[in-house]
Each structure stands twice: as C-alpha cells, then as structure tokens.
Design an enzyme around this catalytic site. Structure first.
Site, mmCIF file in Angstrom:
data_model
loop_
_atom_site.group_PDB
_atom_site.id
_atom_site.type_symbol
_atom_site.label_atom_id
_atom_site.label_comp_id
_atom_site.label_asym_id
_atom_site.label_seq_id
_atom_site.Cartn_x
_atom_site.Cartn_y
_atom_site.Cartn_z
ATOM 1 N N SER A 175 -25.924 -28.430 20.851
ATOM 2 C CA SER A 175 -24.552 -28.142 20.058
ATOM 3 C C SER A 175 -23.879 -29.051 19.856
ATOM 4 O O SER A 175 -23.308 -28.653 21.494
ATOM 5 C CB SER A 175 -24.507 -27.412 19.732
ATOM 6 O OG SER A 175 -23.553 -26.934 18.977
ATOM 7 N N HIS A 186 -26.877 -30.563 16.419
ATOM 8 C CA HIS A 186 -25.545 -29.701 15.049
ATOM 9 C C HIS A 186 -24.509 -29.991 16.167
ATOM 10 O O HIS A 186 -23.838 -30.286 17.201
ATOM 11 C CB HIS A 186 -26.104 -28.864 16.404
ATOM 12 C CG HIS A 186 -26.117 -27.207 15.504
ATOM 13 N ND1 HIS A 186 -26.898 -27.319 14.419
ATOM 14 C CD2 HIS A 186 -25.194 -26.634 16.038
ATOM 15 C CE1 HIS A 186 -26.159 -25.822 14.381
ATOM 16 N NE2 HIS A 186 -25.356 -25.484 15.248
ATOM 17 N N ASP A 208 -20.838 -27.651 14.874
ATOM 18 C CA ASP A 208 -20.086 -26.634 14.149
ATOM 19 C C ASP A 208 -19.137 -26.617 13.966
ATOM 20 O O ASP A 208 -18.209 -26.843 14.718
ATOM 21 C CB ASP A 208 -20.618 -25.148 15.496
ATOM 22 C CG ASP A 208 -21.599 -25.373 15.671
ATOM 23 O OD1 ASP A 208 -22.677 -24.727 15.214
ATOM 24 O OD2 ASP A 208 -22.155 -25.185 17.076
ATOM 25 N N MET A 221 -15.797 -24.669 11.891
ATOM 26 C CA MET A 221 -15.325 -22.999 12.238
ATOM 27 C C MET A 221 -14.353 -22.935 11.646
ATOM 28 O O MET A 221 -12.834 -23.954 11.593
ATOM 29 C CB MET A 221 -15.498 -22.751 13.506
ATOM 30 C CG MET A 221 -16.935 -22.571 14.392
ATOM 31 S SD MET A 221 -16.467 -21.494 15.917
ATOM 32 C CE MET A 221 -17.969 -22.255 16.626
ATOM 33 N N HIS A 234 -22.900 -27.321 10.339
ATOM 34 C CA HIS A 234 -23.323 -25.648 10.390
ATOM 35 C C HIS A 234 -22.165 -25.568 10.154
ATOM 36 O O HIS A 234 -20.523 -24.933 10.686
ATOM 37 C CB HIS A 234 -23.851 -25.089 11.834
ATOM 38 C CG HIS A 234 -23.820 -24.218 11.800
ATOM 39 N ND1 HIS A 234 -24.041 -23.360 12.872
ATOM 40 C CD2 HIS A 234 -24.073 -23.057 11.156
ATOM 41 C CE1 HIS A 234 -24.366 -22.012 12.851
ATOM 42 N NE2 HIS A 234 -24.186 -21.164 10.843
ATOM 43 N N MET A 278 -19.743 -23.251 9.298
ATOM 44 C CA MET A 278 -18.815 -21.263 9.034
ATOM 45 C C MET A 278 -17.857 -21.354 8.729
ATOM 46 O O MET A 278 -16.972 -20.870 9.621
ATOM 47 C CB MET A 278 -18.932 -20.781 10.750
ATOM 48 C CG MET A 278 -20.592 -21.087 11.457
ATOM 49 S SD MET A 278 -20.429 -20.890 12.766
ATOM 50 C CE MET A 278 -20.885 -22.851 13.275
ATOM 51 N N MET A 333 -28.891 -17.039 13.520
ATOM 52 C CA MET A 333 -28.196 -16.878 14.854
ATOM 53 C C MET A 333 -28.340 -16.230 15.019
ATOM 54 O O MET A 333 -29.344 -14.562 15.516
ATOM 55 C CB MET A 333 -26.799 -16.327 14.241
ATOM 56 C CG MET A 333 -26.467 -17.728 12.763
ATOM 57 S SD MET A 333 -25.654 -19.132 13.577
ATOM 58 C CE MET A 333 -25.253 -18.381 15.237
ATOM 59 N N ASP A 369 -30.506 -20.687 16.921
ATOM 60 C CA ASP A 369 -28.708 -20.884 16.911
ATOM 61 C C ASP A 369 -27.884 -20.006 17.887
ATOM 62 O O ASP A 369 -27.654 -19.580 17.488
ATOM 63 C CB ASP A 369 -28.034 -21.770 15.994
ATOM 64 C CG ASP A 369 -26.802 -21.931 16.175
ATOM 65 O OD1 ASP A 369 -26.646 -22.064 17.362
ATOM 66 O OD2 ASP A 369 -26.332 -22.229 15.309
HETATM 67 C C1 DX5 Z 1 -21.952 -20.505 17.300
HETATM 68 C C2 DX5 Z 1 -22.362 -21.826 16.503
HETATM 69 C C3 DX5 Z 1 -23.765 -22.350 18.216
HETATM 70 C C4 DX5 Z 1 -23.478 -22.970 18.794
HETATM 71 C C5 DX5 Z 1 -24.662 -22.377 20.452
HETATM 72 O O1 DX5 Z 1 -21.521 -20.449 16.539
HETATM 73 O O2 DX5 Z 1 -22.951 -21.701 15.575
HETATM 74 O O3 DX5 Z 1 -23.765 -24.018 17.309
HETATM 75 O O4 DX5 Z 1 -22.927 -23.910 19.688
HETATM 76 O O5 DX5 Z 1 -23.948 -22.368 21.438
HETATM 77 P P1 DX5 Z 1 -24.449 -21.736 22.686
HETATM 78 O O6 DX5 Z 1 -26.055 -22.974 22.904
HETATM 79 O O7 DX5 Z 1 -24.193 -22.381 24.095
HETATM 80 O O8 DX5 Z 1 -24.791 -20.300 22.525
HETATM 81 ZN ZN ZN Z 2 -24.649 -23.937 15.028
#
Ligand code: DX5
Ligand code: ZN
Length: 263
Positions: free
Chosen positions: A53, A78, A80, A82, A111, A113, A182, A220
């Site tokens: 990620s 991956h 993320d 947000m 992903h 969010m 999650m 994740d």
């Molecule tokens: C959290 C993200 C994850 C995050 C995971 O909201 O969706 O993808 O990057 O990070 P680690 O592996 O450090 O928990």
């Molecule tokens: Zn994620």
C-alpha cells in the site's frame, strides 16, 4: 540445503507442484473465461497475492519506491484515496495515481475511501486504475456503482468497515472481482490489526465457497509478517501491506516473505 518446515508442508508443496503442472498443461486453453477462472484457482491453491500500500511510502521519493515495487514479487500496487469526509484524513487523488502509473508496471488496486465514488470513477480509470474499490457504507446504490466500474473497463471491488456485517455482502459477491475487508478503521496506515477480523474472514470464505463464486478476499490494515499466516489460514487471498513493506529495512525481501505464505 533447503528443507520444508514440516512433513505437512512437504506434502502441501508436492501437491502444489502437481497442480501447477496441470495448470500449465490446461493453460494452453486460450478461452478468456477459462483463463480468468484459472487465475483465481491459482490464487486459491498457492501463495498470497501481495499488494503493497503506497500510503506508507516515502512521498519525497515516490519514483524510487515504485521501482522497488516493480522489481519485487508484488502482484498489485494498492493506492488509498481519502476525502476527509468518508474518513477523517485526506491522501491523494487521480493526479498522483496518474504520475505513479508512469513508473509502475503492476496492476493498480485503487481503494476509494470517499463519498459518492461514482463521480470519480472515470477520472481514476483515466489515471490508470485496474481495480476500483468502493465502500459499501458510502454507496446507497452499490449495484449501480459496480455496473459503472465494469462499463469503464475496470474490475470492481467492494470494501467494508469493521462494524459492517459480512452478510451485507451476500447479494453482491457474484458481481465483483474482490472484497476488501477492512481490518482496521479506514483512514490511516500503521494501525493494529483488529483480531475479530479473523472471524469475519472465515465467514466470508464460507460464503464465497458455498456460492462457488470467483471472488477474492483482500485484507487491508495491520497486516504484518507475524499475523499474515493466520490471516491466510482463515481464508484470505490478498494481503495489503503498507507499513510492513515500506518501513522495512529490506522491502523486496519482506514482499518475498509475504508471498511465500500459502493456505
Ligand atoms: C487504511 C488503508 C490501508 C493502509 C494499510 O485506511 O486502507 O490500505 O494503507 O496500511 P498498514 O498496512 O500500514 O496498516
Ligand atoms: Zn486500503
């Protein structure tokens, strides 16, 4: 000389070798539907699909981080996204995804969010997304979101938060490429894995196997070298790992170790 860790592991590896041989033979069949089922089957019998990620990467040095991912055994990257509304944090949008795309060869597992993800599906397709993950909690018309993602030529996936029950996914698993479970509250990297997630993985595995649908289970949040084996054993297919990979002394080797975990 290398030795398997136990007799059970030795038998497992031998069976994998036989199945692998059979897959190679069957792989000559070029029917696309057959090939897609075959790839799911490979995931199921062999090693974890690993998706580092990017959130935990050094953003001052993104090109170098992407090169590391290219040279590693990672399967997907991956990313993320947000919005500061669906989750209490802001990360990056399509522009960063587009730049990263220029230096990264692996499939992009994006992903979202964010609220109203349908407004951005096309922008992420144009930026280079291969898989688009939307949150069940952010989509009152989830079926329509999935149809939109498919029509744009991406693989649809659905994520769900720690408070959401597995049964909520029951009427959608046959429509999607994977489920992103999650195992932390979404919004931040580096959190601790929520132990109850193991129970949810088992429930999901049961639901998917009973239905016989080719939907992968991605985990994740909080995945580490210590808990990855129990996550896989519970029934996962894909391991997302941010801090564990990008904060490691040797990220390429850490990815290799995650990949070697099978179920
Ligand atoms: C959290 C993200 C994850 C995050 C995971 O909201 O969706 O993808 O990057 O990070 P680690 O592996 O450090 O928990
Ligand atoms: Zn994620």
């Amino acid at each position: 000389m290398w030795q398997p860790s136990s007799p059970r592991r030795a038998i497992f590896l031998l069976s994998c070798a036989e199945i692998e041989f059979e897959i190679l033979r069957l792989g000559e069949n070029s029917n696309p539907k057959f090939q897609s089922y075959l790839s799911i089957f490979k995931y199921n019998i062999s090693m974890a699909v690993v998706a580092p990620s990017l959130l935990a990467a050094n953003f001052l040095n993104l090109e170098q981080e992407c090169k590391m991912v290219n040279e590693s055994e990672a399967d997907w990257l991956h990313l993320d996204v947000m919005d500061g509304r669906f989750v209490p944090n802001i990360s990056f949008g399509p522009m960063v995804v587009e730049f990263v795309r220029k230096t990264t060869k692996k499939p992009f597992d994006v992903h979202l969010m964010i609220l109203e993800p349908g407004n951005f599906a096309e922008a992420f397709k144009n930026a280079g997304a291969d898989h688009l993950i939307v949150h069940i909690e952010a989509c009152p018309n989830l079926h329509a979101n999935i149809a939109q993602i498919k029509s744009l030529g991406m693989k649809p996936a659905v994520s769900f938060n720690p408070h959401t029950q597995v049964s909520e996914l029951s009427d959608i698993i046959h429509e999607i490429h994977h489920i992103c479970l999650m195992s932390v509250d979404p919004g931040y990297g580096g959190q601790k894995f929520i132990p109850h997630s193991l129970e949810k993985i088992k429930q999901l595995r049961k639901m998917i196997d009973e239905r016989g649908v080719p939907c992968l289970i991605e985990i994740d949040g909080g995945v580490t070298l210590e808990n990855a084996a129990s996550i896989m054993e519970a029934g996962a297919d894909v391991l997302v790992a941010g801090s564990t990979v990008f904060r490691a002394k040797d990220p390429v080797n850490t990815i290799k170790q995650l990949k070697a975990i099978s179920r």
